[in-house]
Design a protein around this motif. Structure first.
Motif, PDB file in Angstrom:
ATOM      1  N   THR A 140      -5.278   9.562   4.229  1.00 51.82           N
ATOM      2  CA  THR A 140      -5.413   8.687   3.068  1.00 51.82           C
ATOM      3  C   THR A 140      -4.952   7.275   3.414  1.00 51.82           C
ATOM      4  O   THR A 140      -3.895   7.086   4.025  1.00 51.82           O
ATOM      5  CB  THR A 140      -4.588   9.233   1.890  1.00 51.82           C
ATOM      6  OG1 THR A 140      -5.138  10.493   1.485  1.00 51.82           O
ATOM      7  CG2 THR A 140      -4.611   8.282   0.714  1.00 51.82           C
ATOM      8  N   ASP A 167      -6.290   3.252  -1.426  1.00 47.94           N
ATOM      9  CA  ASP A 167      -7.114   3.936  -2.424  1.00 47.94           C
ATOM     10  C   ASP A 167      -8.220   4.778  -1.793  1.00 47.94           C
ATOM     11  O   ASP A 167      -8.971   5.454  -2.512  1.00 47.94           O
ATOM     12  CB  ASP A 167      -7.750   2.903  -3.371  1.00 47.94           C
ATOM     13  CG  ASP A 167      -6.705   2.206  -4.232  1.00 47.94           C
ATOM     14  OD1 ASP A 167      -5.693   2.856  -4.553  1.00 47.94           O
ATOM     15  OD2 ASP A 167      -6.908   1.032  -4.574  1.00 47.94           O
ATOM     16  N   TYR A 168      -8.332   4.737  -0.473  1.00 48.96           N
ATOM     17  CA  TYR A 168      -9.356   5.518   0.221  1.00 48.96           C
ATOM     18  C   TYR A 168      -8.818   6.926   0.473  1.00 48.96           C
ATOM     19  O   TYR A 168      -8.150   7.193   1.469  1.00 48.96           O
ATOM     20  CB  TYR A 168      -9.751   4.838   1.529  1.00 48.96           C
ATOM     21  CG  TYR A 168     -10.476   3.532   1.329  1.00 48.96           C
ATOM     22  CD1 TYR A 168     -11.863   3.484   1.298  1.00 48.96           C
ATOM     23  CD2 TYR A 168      -9.772   2.350   1.143  1.00 48.96           C
ATOM     24  CE1 TYR A 168     -12.539   2.286   1.103  1.00 48.96           C
ATOM     25  CE2 TYR A 168     -10.431   1.143   0.942  1.00 48.96           C
ATOM     26  CZ  TYR A 168     -11.808   1.116   0.923  1.00 48.96           C
ATOM     27  OH  TYR A 168     -12.471  -0.076   0.721  1.00 48.96           O
TER      28      TYR A 168
END
Length: 452
Positions: free
Chosen positions: A136, A139-140
């Motif tokens: 992660t 926000d991805y």
């Protein structure tokens, strides 16, 4: 080798682009993001586990030691490689991207993993992000959409010419190391010393191999995934089973051989029978061959070997129908192989992810598809003398059909397994393993002649 790979790579990456285009369309996404994988650490410690690159990442390019890097693909655009090359004096820094494949990517070098965020597509909702949770990035967040993953996994079964070259090299590396392990066994070495001989011949460390080597002397051959590796040889050596592979640019070989000590002629007879049967199974790796049917056929052939060699009194058909054959051959005949030892898609019926069930009596089979050209599978029949399974058999309804004196005499050998990696083609199959052993033997003979 580099020239050959350079000539084959353009078609390989064009194939991956076509697959990615179709996968993104199936999932309703505009961009494909693939993480190379994260570095993991032991619980409550700062000691790292060996890094393993994502199979989806190394499918695109032969980069296996660059954690926290990303591949970004948008249909119609040149793939982008976001490559982490940190400023670091504690560890070896990955070398700058170069080679026959590099020109096919827009390459962005970053010094901190978080810098990748600025280089990723801005509309996160339109991104299919294939990665583990630890990858992660802001926000991805990896979503691993099923429609995309299922499509890519199904297509992974079909190897490009580029991939077949990779697998041939991995097989040659494995065969060379197997020759060294066999020699160490005949010298009376321990399991641990045989492992060292294998690693030296493969020129690969334990963490570079595609899986942990299974190195078994005597009854340890009855432990299917034995990895303890005793430091000293037993007082008397009867047999040797080794299941070990090698890696080349992230592609794996998976090879098993079994040997008898000079005094164990009865065990050598069993090895020879299984080897003959195994070659016949390999020859059946043909287009339109149902792999589950081939697995069931293998049970009948192995059961007949058990009958002919005096282990059972019942017919081969009865041994299979009653489950007796499964006590001696308790695993599947094989699996897909490629970027992973147990490569993905073995149960998939189609690109949508529907599955083909295993035969009810054979829960450990890892492949249920019908074979097609460019698929690569292992063929690994075995006959074992496993105490736990034999005890259950002895307490069962068919105990009187077993020649227990013969079975008990073979417990000291552990078992037999012979395994080759085989390519399904439009005609006769290509046996990567047997070809590699033949080439290795030729090299050894030429070296001996050259050395006078």
């Amino acid at each position: 080798m580099q020239t050959q790979l350079a000539s084959l790579y353009p078609y390989h990456i064009a194939t991956l682009k076509q697959r990615a285009d179709a996968a993104l369309a199936a999932g309703g996404f505009d961009h494909l993001l693939i993480s190379s994988g994260a570095q993991h650490y032991q619980f409550l410690d700062d000691m790292p586990y060996p890094y393993q690159v994502s199979a989806q990442f190394k499918a695109w390019l032969p980069v296996t030691r660059a954690p926290y890097s990303w591949l970004v693909y948008t249909p119609g655009a040149k793939p982008k490689l976001i490559y982490l090359q940190p400023h670091d004096y504690w560890h070896v820094v990955p070398e700058a991207p170069s080679g026959y494949w590099a020109e096919h990517f827009d390459i962005e070098i970053i010094r901190d993993g978080r810098d990748a965020i600025a280089l990723l597509p801005k509309n996160i909702a339109r991104c299919a992000i294939i990665a583990e949770p630890q990858a992660t990035l802001g926000d991805y967040v990896p979503n691993n959409p099923e429609a995309v993953v299922n499509y890519l996994h199904y297509q992974r079964a079909y190897k490009t010419d580029y991939e077949l070259v990779m697998l041939r090299v991995a097989s040659k590396l494995g065969a060379r190391a197997h020759r060294a392990a066999e020699a160490a066994f005949h010298q009376g070495k321990s399991e641990y010393d045989i492992q060292l001989a294998y690693l030296a011949a493969a020129h690969q460390g334990e963490n570079e191999l595609p899986y942990g080597n299974i190195v078994c002397i005597n009854e340890h051959g009855a432990i299917l995934h034995y990895t303890d590796q005793q430091r000293f040889p037993p007082a008397q050596i009867h047999s040797f089973l080794i299941d070990a592979g090698a890696s080349f640019h992230g592609y794996a070989s998976d090879i098993t051989r079994t040997y008898a000590a000079p005094h164990a002629s009865e065990f050598q007879q069993l090895i020879d029978a299984v080897d003959t049967a195994q070659l016949d199974f390999c020859a059946k790796v043909r287009a339109r061959q149902s792999y589950p049917d081939l697995h069931i056929h293998a049970h009948h052939v192995l059961a007949e070997i058990l009958r002919q060699q005096g282990f059972i009194r019942m017919s081969a058909e009865s041994a299979v129908e009653s489950g007796v054959s499964s006590a001696f051959f308790p695993h599947g005949l094989g699996h897909f192989i490629g970027l992973q030892v147990h490569d993905v898609g073995g149960f998939q019926k189609n690109i949508a992810g529907d599955t083909i069930a295993k035969p009810a009596a054979h829960p450990y089979l890892r492949l249920t598809r019908t074979l097609e050209p460019r698929q690569v599978v292992t063929i690994e029949p075995g006959i074992y003398f496993i105490d736990m399974l034999l005890a259950k058999l002895k307490d069962g309804a068919h105990s009187n059909d077993i020649v227990w004196s013969k079975v008990d005499a073979f417990r000291r050998y552990g078992g037999v397994r012979i395994e080759d990696d085989v390519v399904c083609t439009e005609s006769a199959p290509e046996n990567l393993t047997r070809d590699a052993f033949a080439a290795t033997q030729t090299t050894i003979a030429e070296s001996a002649i050259g050395g006078g």
